[in-house]
Design a protein around this motif. Structure first.
Motif, mmCIF file in Angstrom:
data_model
loop_
_atom_site.group_PDB
_atom_site.id
_atom_site.type_symbol
_atom_site.label_atom_id
_atom_site.label_comp_id
_atom_site.label_asym_id
_atom_site.label_seq_id
_atom_site.Cartn_x
_atom_site.Cartn_y
_atom_site.Cartn_z
ATOM 1 N N ALA A 77 51.330 119.191 -30.628
ATOM 2 C CA ALA A 77 51.841 118.735 -31.922
ATOM 3 C C ALA A 77 50.891 119.120 -33.048
ATOM 4 C CB ALA A 77 52.040 117.222 -31.908
ATOM 5 N N ASP A 78 51.463 119.436 -34.197
ATOM 6 C CA ASP A 78 50.672 119.790 -35.375
ATOM 7 C C ASP A 78 50.452 118.600 -36.303
ATOM 8 O OD1 ASP A 78 50.671 122.839 -35.007
ATOM 9 O OD2 ASP A 78 52.811 122.348 -34.927
ATOM 10 N N VAL A 79 51.395 117.655 -36.282
ATOM 11 C CA VAL A 79 51.356 116.512 -37.193
ATOM 12 C C VAL A 79 51.783 115.260 -36.439
ATOM 13 C CG1 VAL A 79 52.218 115.536 -39.365
ATOM 14 C CG2 VAL A 79 52.043 118.031 -39.107
ATOM 15 N N LEU A 80 51.077 114.156 -36.665
ATOM 16 C CA LEU A 80 51.545 112.836 -36.254
ATOM 17 C C LEU A 80 51.991 112.116 -37.519
ATOM 18 C CD1 LEU A 80 48.820 111.700 -33.675
ATOM 19 C CD2 LEU A 80 51.117 112.592 -33.191
ATOM 20 N N VAL A 81 53.229 111.635 -37.535
ATOM 21 C CA VAL A 81 53.794 111.122 -38.785
ATOM 22 C C VAL A 81 53.567 109.628 -38.994
ATOM 23 C CG1 VAL A 81 55.527 112.941 -38.840
ATOM 24 C CG2 VAL A 81 56.087 110.737 -37.785
ATOM 25 N N HIS A 82 52.932 108.955 -38.027
ATOM 26 C CA HIS A 82 52.558 107.549 -38.168
ATOM 27 C C HIS A 82 51.197 107.333 -37.526
ATOM 28 C CE1 HIS A 82 56.383 105.986 -39.621
ATOM 29 N NE2 HIS A 82 57.020 106.587 -38.630
ATOM 30 N N SER A 83 50.594 106.209 -37.879
ATOM 31 C CA SER A 83 49.417 105.766 -37.147
ATOM 32 C C SER A 83 49.835 105.157 -35.811
ATOM 33 C CB SER A 83 48.661 104.703 -37.951
ATOM 34 O OG SER A 83 48.121 105.241 -39.120
ATOM 35 N N VAL A 84 48.869 105.003 -34.937
ATOM 36 C CA VAL A 84 49.059 104.257 -33.693
ATOM 37 C C VAL A 84 49.025 102.771 -34.019
ATOM 38 C CG1 VAL A 84 47.961 103.668 -31.502
ATOM 39 C CG2 VAL A 84 48.116 106.063 -32.230
ATOM 40 N N ILE A 85 49.968 101.999 -33.469
ATOM 41 C CA ILE A 85 50.040 100.583 -33.832
ATOM 42 C C ILE A 85 49.920 99.638 -32.641
ATOM 43 C CG2 ILE A 85 51.426 101.054 -35.883
ATOM 44 C CD1 ILE A 85 53.889 100.131 -34.308
ATOM 45 N N ASP A 86 49.915 100.158 -31.414
ATOM 46 C CA ASP A 86 49.921 99.234 -30.273
ATOM 47 C C ASP A 86 48.529 98.805 -29.838
ATOM 48 O OD1 ASP A 86 49.302 101.778 -29.219
ATOM 49 O OD2 ASP A 86 50.114 101.241 -27.251
ATOM 50 N N LYS A 87 47.509 99.612 -30.161
ATOM 51 C CA LYS A 87 46.146 99.268 -29.770
ATOM 52 C C LYS A 87 45.171 100.114 -30.585
ATOM 53 C CE LYS A 87 47.012 100.545 -25.542
ATOM 54 N NZ LYS A 87 46.924 100.909 -24.101
ATOM 55 N N PRO A 88 43.913 99.717 -30.650
ATOM 56 C CA PRO A 88 42.926 100.543 -31.362
ATOM 57 C C PRO A 88 42.787 101.911 -30.703
ATOM 58 C CG PRO A 88 42.075 98.326 -30.983
ATOM 59 C CD PRO A 88 43.334 98.447 -30.166
ATOM 60 N N VAL A 89 42.605 102.935 -31.523
ATOM 61 C CA VAL A 89 42.408 104.271 -30.962
ATOM 62 C C VAL A 89 41.001 104.364 -30.385
ATOM 63 C CG1 VAL A 89 44.028 105.287 -32.586
ATOM 64 C CG2 VAL A 89 41.595 105.267 -33.145
ATOM 65 N N ASP A 90 40.829 105.254 -29.416
ATOM 66 C CA ASP A 90 39.517 105.436 -28.804
ATOM 67 C C ASP A 90 38.865 106.715 -29.320
ATOM 68 O OD1 ASP A 90 40.688 107.584 -27.262
ATOM 69 O OD2 ASP A 90 41.456 106.069 -25.875
ATOM 70 N N GLU A 91 37.593 106.875 -29.013
ATOM 71 C CA GLU A 91 36.850 108.030 -29.500
ATOM 72 C C GLU A 91 37.433 109.337 -28.972
ATOM 73 O OE1 GLU A 91 34.523 108.254 -31.732
ATOM 74 O OE2 GLU A 91 34.480 106.092 -32.085
ATOM 75 N N ALA A 92 37.935 109.307 -27.742
ATOM 76 C CA ALA A 92 38.510 110.520 -27.165
ATOM 77 C C ALA A 92 39.729 110.975 -27.955
ATOM 78 C CB ALA A 92 38.880 110.276 -25.704
ATOM 79 N N PHE A 93 40.525 110.020 -28.427
ATOM 80 C CA PHE A 93 41.710 110.366 -29.212
ATOM 81 C C PHE A 93 41.308 110.948 -30.565
ATOM 82 C CE2 PHE A 93 45.083 109.085 -32.245
ATOM 83 C CZ PHE A 93 46.130 109.823 -31.714
ATOM 84 N N VAL A 94 40.336 110.341 -31.202
ATOM 85 C CA VAL A 94 39.859 110.859 -32.488
ATOM 86 C C VAL A 94 39.329 112.276 -32.325
ATOM 87 C CG1 VAL A 94 38.179 110.545 -34.346
ATOM 88 C CG2 VAL A 94 39.354 108.557 -33.373
ATOM 89 N N LYS A 95 38.559 112.494 -31.270
ATOM 90 C CA LYS A 95 38.020 113.835 -31.015
ATOM 91 C C LYS A 95 39.142 114.834 -30.767
ATOM 92 C CE LYS A 95 34.592 116.295 -28.190
ATOM 93 N NZ LYS A 95 35.448 117.465 -27.925
ATOM 94 N N LEU A 96 40.176 114.390 -30.043
ATOM 95 C CA LEU A 96 41.313 115.266 -29.764
ATOM 96 C C LEU A 96 41.981 115.713 -31.062
ATOM 97 C CD1 LEU A 96 43.254 116.499 -27.610
ATOM 98 C CD2 LEU A 96 44.555 114.360 -27.750
ATOM 99 N N LEU A 97 42.200 114.776 -31.983
ATOM 100 C CA LEU A 97 42.812 115.126 -33.267
ATOM 101 C C LEU A 97 41.950 116.121 -34.031
ATOM 102 C CD1 LEU A 97 44.142 111.703 -34.660
ATOM 103 C CD2 LEU A 97 45.345 113.387 -33.272
#
Length: 322
Positions: A255-275
């Motif tokens: 995916a090139d764009v995520l059109v919303h934030s994640v709302i079910d739980k706090p994001v983790d460092e691995a996810f931030v790094k992935l973005l």
């Protein structure tokens, strides 16, 4: 003294392009968000569809072309609204799949009203200083909206996606030109992307909805195929994924764009790094879910600007006590 802020560059650039003349905005305060500089008593020289220069102080009148007095006003780049849906009016009747009020206002009447007020929507964007808009999914008539915007001087630049490629269906929104299309096989995904590609969309949108009947992995292969086919047509892909693992899956699949934030739980460092590693754009839509809750709990407090610049019919519908 209170100065009224005017956002004029977008409109005047369009005007100048149509008439191919030099226009200078004289005496305003120019704000440049790129470097943080604020330039008082500035002159912005627009030549055709380009900003030729920005300078402070007195300028040679012979080089300015047509001059527009802007003393007491502010000039800054037009804002970009990165997540809208032209098929939705923002009133209470616009999503019968969420709140079915057909008994009060039939959905077909709602859609007819929306189509008849597109010019009004364009004008309100310009009034608010929004000169570019991204519609991240709607019926095929979305492409007509883009065409209309391109032919309208008092309109923002419009980028659009077509119908959402979805893991679920939304029959209540289907009046013959559905904004959301359930895709059940990888081949269907390829065929639908090819159909969309004929309209030259700015984005392809995936509606990655998960629940107990639609776990993350059940749609992942279709998401992958959709992204691969879209990229083969040189079209970027936006994904609606509001759960952490769904968003992670969408990004991992390209995916090139995520059109919303994640709302079910706090994001983790691995996810931030992935973005960051994938250079993915995330549009947080910070208030959209909150506003739903406030509306239906009688706690919606619109700002004076929202009251003044929003469509009065839409605003009136949000009073759920009536």
């Amino acid at each position: 003294m209170r100065f009224r802020i005017e956002f004029v560059i977008g409109f005047l650039l369009s005007f100048a392009t149509l008439h191919a003349e030099k226009i200078s905005l004289v005496g305003a305060t120019v704000i440049n968000p790129a470097d943080g500089k604020v330039l008082p008593n500035a002159t912005v020289v627009i030549n055709g569809d380009k900003i030729e220069r920005v300078a402070m102080g007195r300028q040679d009148a012979a080089t300015l072309g047509k001059q527009i007095e802007c003393v007491g006003k502010f000039i800054l780049p037009g804002y970009i609204d990165t997540h809208v849906h032209f098929f939705q009016s923002a009133d209470l009747f616009t999503r019968p799949d969420g709140a079915d009020l057909n008994s009060v206002r039939p959905y077909k009447d709602e859609v007819a009203w929306i189509k008849s007020h597109i010019d009004d929507v364009f004008a309100r964007y310009i009034r608010c200083g929004i000169t570019s808009v991204v519609d991240v999914g709607g019926p095929m008539w979305n492409f007509d909206v883009r065409k209309k915007a391109n032919a309208t001087a008092k309109a923002p630049r419009v980028a659009v996606a077509g119908p959402l490629i979805s893991s679920v269906s939304r029959e209540k929104l289907d009046l013959g030109d559905p904004p959301i299309v359930k895709i059940e096989t990888r081949e269907q995904a390829r065929e639908f992307v090819r159909k969309l590609a004929e309209q030259r969309p700015d984005l392809v949108k995936i509606w990655y909805i998960v629940d107990k009947d639609h776990p993350v992995d059940s749609f992942r292969a279709i998401a992958r195929t959709t992204i691969e086919e879209s990229h083969a047509h040189k079209i970027r892909v936006a994904v609606h994924a509001t759960e952490l693992e769904t968003a992670r899956a969408g990004v991992e699949e390209g995916a090139d764009v995520l059109v919303h934030s994640v709302i079910d739980k706090p994001v983790d460092e691995a996810f931030v790094k992935l973005l960051k590693d994938r250079h993915v754009i995330l549009c947080p839509t910070l208030v959209v879910f909150e506003r739903y809750g406030r509306t239906f709990s009688h706690q919606l407090n619109l700002t004076p600007e929202e009251q003044a610049w929003g469509n009065p019919e839409v605003i009136a519908s949000l009073d759920v006590t009536k």
